[in-house]
Every structure is written in structure tokens, then in C-alpha cells.
Design a protein around this motif. Structure first.
Motif, short mmCIF file in Angstrom:
data_model
loop_
_atom_site.label_atom_id
_atom_site.label_comp_id
_atom_site.label_asym_id
_atom_site.label_seq_id
_atom_site.Cartn_x
_atom_site.Cartn_y
_atom_site.Cartn_z
N UNK A 1 -15.95 14.33 -17.46
CA UNK A 1 -17.05 15.23 -17.09
C UNK A 1 -16.68 16.00 -15.83
N UNK B 1 -9.81 27.19 -2.43
CA UNK B 1 -11.18 26.99 -2.88
C UNK B 1 -11.52 25.51 -3.03
N UNK B 2 -10.49 24.69 -3.31
CA UNK B 2 -10.76 23.35 -3.85
C UNK B 2 -10.96 22.28 -2.79
N UNK C 1 -16.63 27.51 -8.39
CA UNK C 1 -17.34 28.74 -8.05
C UNK C 1 -18.40 28.45 -6.98
N UNK D 1 -14.15 18.59 -16.63
CA UNK D 1 -14.79 19.65 -17.40
C UNK D 1 -15.66 20.53 -16.49
N UNK D 2 -16.23 19.92 -15.45
CA UNK D 2 -17.12 20.69 -14.57
C UNK D 2 -16.37 21.39 -13.44
N UNK D 3 -15.07 21.14 -13.32
CA UNK D 3 -14.32 21.73 -12.20
C UNK D 3 -14.49 23.24 -12.06
N UNK D 4 -14.41 24.01 -13.15
CA UNK D 4 -14.59 25.45 -12.97
C UNK D 4 -15.92 25.80 -12.32
N UNK D 5 -17.01 25.12 -12.76
CA UNK D 5 -18.32 25.42 -12.17
C UNK D 5 -18.37 24.96 -10.72
#
Lengths: 293, 283
Positions: free
Chosen positions: B26, B52-53, B36, B29-33
Motif C-alpha cells: 500500500x 522531494x522524497x 505530490x 502504491x501510494x508513493x506517487x500521491x
């Protein structure tokens, strides 16, 4: 009595039918007409040029590239989201509240716009601080980092992965609904007969998911043919047309180069592909219908 | 449901392993969101320095105010609402009319007409792009929000007709007959008897249509030219020029653009999911 009934039918159906005919059906069919002209988008005058657009199209290497990429995209759309979506649905089906929370987190990308998703994924691939390059540097392989979307060999794949991120969620939602509809007794019967989990999935659950699978695959194919937003935001079909699909190629020809006649010929090809998909879909869904009868 | 959980994860250790694995999945899968959101809270300098990270050094909303004031987020969002709300309501209204008539007032050819309506669902809208571009130029509606409203009403008719007809077929015909005996005409039957019963179907369609129309990108790219008429999705994509390296401001804009559909998703998830899974399960 009969007369008033027909009066109501006409009254109720006229507004939706007129708007649908005028703004959907008529424009759709007009593309055929424009595909036989050399209209440039502005001029009042244009010429009927017969099949010249189509002859040019089938000799155009850019069309070949866009068609190949569209087919690749469609194949990827059938394989990736369906496989991963099914796996996730099987893992999360019927779980407790933590499972439900996870389901919601997996659903989330469905409500995001593909334009936003493209924007987000640009930063996954960003050369300096993007997620992938940050990761490969962190594991000690800085030489693997590259400007992913600027490389013709990776650009299309990069866009398809971003698109699939959302499509996986959609497939999972549909498979979960399909799983809920499977009668529990059938699975229990297989269990009593000594079938292990994989056997139950393979021989009971997947065959019974056929109606959901038909919908998932049809949606994936149709969405892949429509895909434009994510491509426009991420690569605009570049570099050097390496990630063009038919929709992007058509946009470029029609609204960048103003070859609207030529663009219409591309639209006609897209129409024919869609028509073929629809025929296959209705055959398959007719087969799937028999399952629960 | 709980007993199937126990059966599938026979031991406590298996369950822990399963949830640990799913948690990682999860998160991945949620990393892109997540990315941002992180970027929207960082200054351009901070992004170029540490990327960004990482967690932002301070909770700083400068990007959001910059996107709102300098990036005209307010204008774009207003335009998006101006298109989405009327188009959602009108497309559903037309779908109610078509769905009710085709379901409860069948006539010779009504089935064929239903298929004709629904066929519009399958075709990529790109096919009609060039003729519609010309049509809206001829109508003098190019570069107006009216063009977008009309497009979304028209292209929404197939799904709205499909779902409404399907819903009405589960409503007993006896209700209509009772209305007729009481002297009601078809309009009164539809609005006074049928619509109050159709609230779930209307909710399903409202969430679907709102989300799709709000998120649409293709039509404003084709039919809108001036900055004052841009919807939020096109506004977001066009920001790259002015804010080419201001990733934080772009992220803030992406968050603004997603808030309305995320709210719909959070509060009406049940209806949204029901609409998405429509047709995949028999009955």
C-alpha cells in the motif's frame, strides 16, 4: 389513451435524442466525410480528394509507429492491470477493517484525473530528484539513473506504467465486486472436496469471475484506445514520436499541423479498431451471461 | 466474513506476514500521491537541495498561496465548477428521461434505440474531435464554457441512460399503474413517484459524472484557447511554462485540482464504487 402514450414518448425522448444525435452521432460520422477532404481547419473551401489521405496514412512511418504503440498499449492494458488487479482483489476480499482501509487506499487513484496522474509521475521519472533515480542512487548504482522520459526506448513504457497505476485500481474494484457475487457455497464445496487455496482460485473462483473479467478487459481496452491526457502531460508523444499513440498522432496532425482531413482519416482508423473491439466484447459478454443461468 | 479470514490465514504468524506485506505494498502504491503532497510543502530551493522524497523542514503553505494568487487556481476551479455542475445535472436529467421511457413505455424499436444510445459509451471521443471543433466554431461557442457543458451533457447521455434504464427495470411497474389509476400523467409519475425511488441511482450517476467531467482534459485542450476560460486540469498542465521549475507550486495546483473529486470519493465512496462496478455483476 394510446395516442397520449405516444405523445409522452416523443416528449420524453426528443431532448436526449436530439442532443445525442447532434453532438455525438453526427460528429462521429462526419469524421468519415472529412477524411476524404484536405480541410485545414480554417478555410471555407476545401477539396474532395478521395482516398488520398488513407494512401498517405498507410505509407506514413509515423502512423505505423502510432499504430504499433496503440497495440502495445492495449496489450499492456489487458495484461498488467488485469493481473495485478485480480491478485490484489483476491488478497483483500472479505478482510476486516484494516483490509477495508487498504482497499480505500488502493481505490484512491481512480478519483484522480489522468492529467494529475501524469504530472505526479513526471516526478517519479524526474532526472535529478525523481523517485527512480533517487532509489537507484540509494542502492549504489548511480550509473543506472537516466532521464527516463527523454529516452525513446523508455518513454512509452514510462507513460503506460503511470496510466496502469490508475487502471489497476479500477480492475481491482471490479474484481472485488465480482468476488462478492460468487456464491460462498461453491467455494466451500470445493474446499470440502479437498481443493487447496490455489486449486480453488484456479478452478472455481477464476472461472466464476468471467463476467467481471470481460468487463475489466473491455474497459482496459477501451480506456487504452482513449488514452490521451496522461500522454499529453508526460511526453506529448515524444521524444521523436517514440511514444505516440493514435489519439496523440491524430491530435498532432489535426491541432498542431492543422491537417484536419488527414487527422480525420486517423479518426476513421480509430473508429474501425473500436468497432472490432465492440463486436468481440458483445460476443464474449454473451458467453459470460450463461454462467449464472 | 471473519471466518473466511481465519480459514485463509491459518496461523497468527501468517496473518502478521500478510498485513506487513500488504502495508509495504500500500505504501509503495501510494508513493506517487505522497510525493505530490511532500513537494507541495517544500520551497523550490529545498527541492533542488534535498529532492522531494524527504519530510519538509517546516509546514509551509507558501506554494498554496502562490498557486492561488499567482497561478489563478481560484479562476480555474471556478471555471471547472461552472462546467461540471450544470453538465452533471443536465446529463442525468436527460438520462432519466431516456431511461424511463425506454424502460416503462416500451414501443416498437425501443430496444434498438437503447442499444443506439449505449453504443456511444464505447467510442473514443477523439473520433468526433474534428467535426465538433468545426461545429463549435460555427456556433460561435469556441473558447466558451458553454461548449464544454454541451459536450459533457451529450457524451454523458449513454452512461446515464444505461444506468437509469437498468435501475427503473427493478422498480415495479405496478407503481406506474397505480399512478395512472389515480389520474397522474407520465410526467407526474416520473417526477412524483419514480424519482423519489431513484435516489440511489441518481447518487451513483452524480458521483460518476462529477468525477469524469471534473477530470476531463481532452475537450478543454481542444475547445478552449484563452487563459480566462481554462478549467483546472488544463490550467495545471499549462503551468509548466510560468512555473517550469517551481515544482512545489505545481504540486499545490495538482492538490487543488484533486480536492473536489477526492471529497466526492471520501463521502460518496459507496455510490462511486457501485457505479464503477456496474455491469460486472449480474443482477
Amino acid at each position: 389513451m394510446v395516442k397520449t402514450r405516444y405523445r409522452w414518448i416523443v416528449l420524453f425522448l426528443t431532448p436526449p435524442l436530439l442532443i445525442y444525435l447532434f453532438f455525438v452521432v453526427f460528429p462521429l460520422l462526419s469524421s468519415f466525410y472529412y477524411s476524404f477532404t484536405d480541410w485545414n481547419g480554417f478555410a471555407v473551401d476545401y477539396n474532395q480528394i478521395g482516398f488520398a489521405n488513407f494512401e498517405k496514412l498507410f505509407r506514413d512511418p509515423l502512423f505505423g509507429k502510432a499504430l504499433t504503440n496503440t497495440v502495445l498499449w492495449t496489450v499492456a492494458a489487458i495484461v498488467i492491470p488485469t493481473g495485478i488487479g485480480l491478485t490484489l482483489a483476491l488478497a483483500l476480499h472479505g478482510r476486516n477493517f484494516i483490509g477495508n482501509l487498504y482497499k480505500s487506499l488502493f481505490y484512491l487513484p481512480i478519483s484522480l484525473a489522468l492529467a494529475v496522474i501524469g504530472q505526479i509521475w513526471l516526478w517519479i521519472y524526474q532526472p535529478d530528484w525523481g523517485l527512480i533515480n533517487t532509489f537507484v542512487r540509494a542502492i549504489g548504482h548511480p550509473e543506472w539513473s537516466t532521464a527516463w522520459l527523454a529516452k525513446p526506448q523508455y518513454a512509452l513504457l514510462g507513460v503506460i506504467i503511470a496510466w496502469a497505476w490508475q487502471q489497476i485500481a479500477l480492475s481491482m474494484v471490479i474484481f472485488l465486486a465480482g468476488l462478492t457475487a460468487i456464491p460462498q457455497e461453491l467455494i466451500e464445496a470445493a474446499e470440502i472436496d479437498g481443493a487447496n487455496y490455489w486449486q480453488r482460485v484456479r478452478h472455481v473462483i477464476i472461472p466464476l469471475l468471467a463476467p467481471a473479467s470481460v468487463v475489466v478487459i473491455a474497459l482496459a481496452v477501451i480506456n487504452s484506445l482513449k488514452s490521451f491526457d496522461v500522454l499529453y502531460v508526460m511526453t506529448k508523444g515524444g521524444p521523436f514520436h517514440s511514444s505516440d499513440n493514435l489519439a496523440m498522432f491524430m491530435y498532432n496532425e489535426s491541432f498542431q499541423k492543422y491537417n484536419m482531413g488527414y487527422g480525420s482519416a486517423i479518426a476513421v482508423v480509430l473508429f474501425m479498431i473500436t468497432l472490432a473491439v465492440i463486436v468481440v466484447y458483445f460476443r464474449q459478454s454473451a458467453n459470460a451471461e450463461h454462467l449464472y443461468d | 466474513m471473519t471466518n473466511t479470514t481465519e480459514r485463509r490465514t491459518p496461523s497468527y504468524r501468517m496473518a502478521i506476514f500478510f498485513y506487513a506485506f500488504m502495508t509495504v505494498l500500500v505504501l509503495l502504491y501510494s508513493l506517487p500521491s505522497i510525493g505530490v503532497l511532500l513537494a507541495s510543502l517544500k520551497s523550490t530551493a529545498e527541492i533542488s537541495e534535498v529532492g522531494v522524497w524527504t519530510l519538509p523542514r517546516s509546514f509551509d503553505l507558501t506554494n498554496y498561496s502562490e498557486a492561488w494568487n499567482g497561478g489563478s487556481a481560484g479562476l480555474y476551479i471556478r471555471n471547472s465548477f461552472f462546467v461540471t455542475l450544470p453538465a452533471t445535472i443536465l446529463s442525468i436529467s436527460l438520462g432519466v428521461l431516456a431511461g424511463y421511457t425506454l424502460c416503462k413505455l416500451p414501443f416498437r424499436g425501443s430496444n434498438a434505440l437503447f442499444v443506439f444510445f449505449v453504443a456511444g459509451l464505447f467510442f473514443p471521443p477523439q473520433i468526433a474531435l474534428i467535426p465538433l471543433f468545426r461545429l463549435f466554431n460555427d456556433l460561435g461557442l469556441y473558447d466558451t464554457l458553454w461548449a464544454l457543458i454541451l459536450i459533457h451533457v451529450a457524451f454523458g447521455i449513454p452512461i446515464c441512460t444505461l444506468i437509469m434504464k437498468n435501475f427503473f427495470s427493478a422498480v415495479p411497474t405496478a407503481i406506474r399503474e397505480a399512478g395512472i389509476i389515480d389520474g397522474a400523467n407520465e410526467w407526474q409519475i416520473l417526477t412524483k413517484l419514480m424519482l423519489p425511488l431513484s435516489l440511489p441511482a441518481l447518487a451513483v450517476l452524480a458521483t460518476l459524472q462529477f468525477t469524469w467531467i471534473w477530470n476531463d482534459f481532452l475537450w478543454p485542450v481542444i475547445l478552449i484557447r484563452s487563459n480566462e476560460m481554462r478549467t483546472v486540469m488544463v490550467g495545471l498542465a499549462s503551468m509548466k511554462g510560468q512555473y517550469s521549475v517551481a515544482y512545489g507550486v505545481q504540486s499545490a495546483m495538482a492538490v487543488y485540482a484533486s480536492i473536489p473529486t477526492l471529497l466526492v470519493f471520501v463521502f460518496f465512496q459507496r455510490y462511486f464504487i457501485r457505479g464503477l462496478t456496474f455491469g460486472s455483476v449480474k443482477g
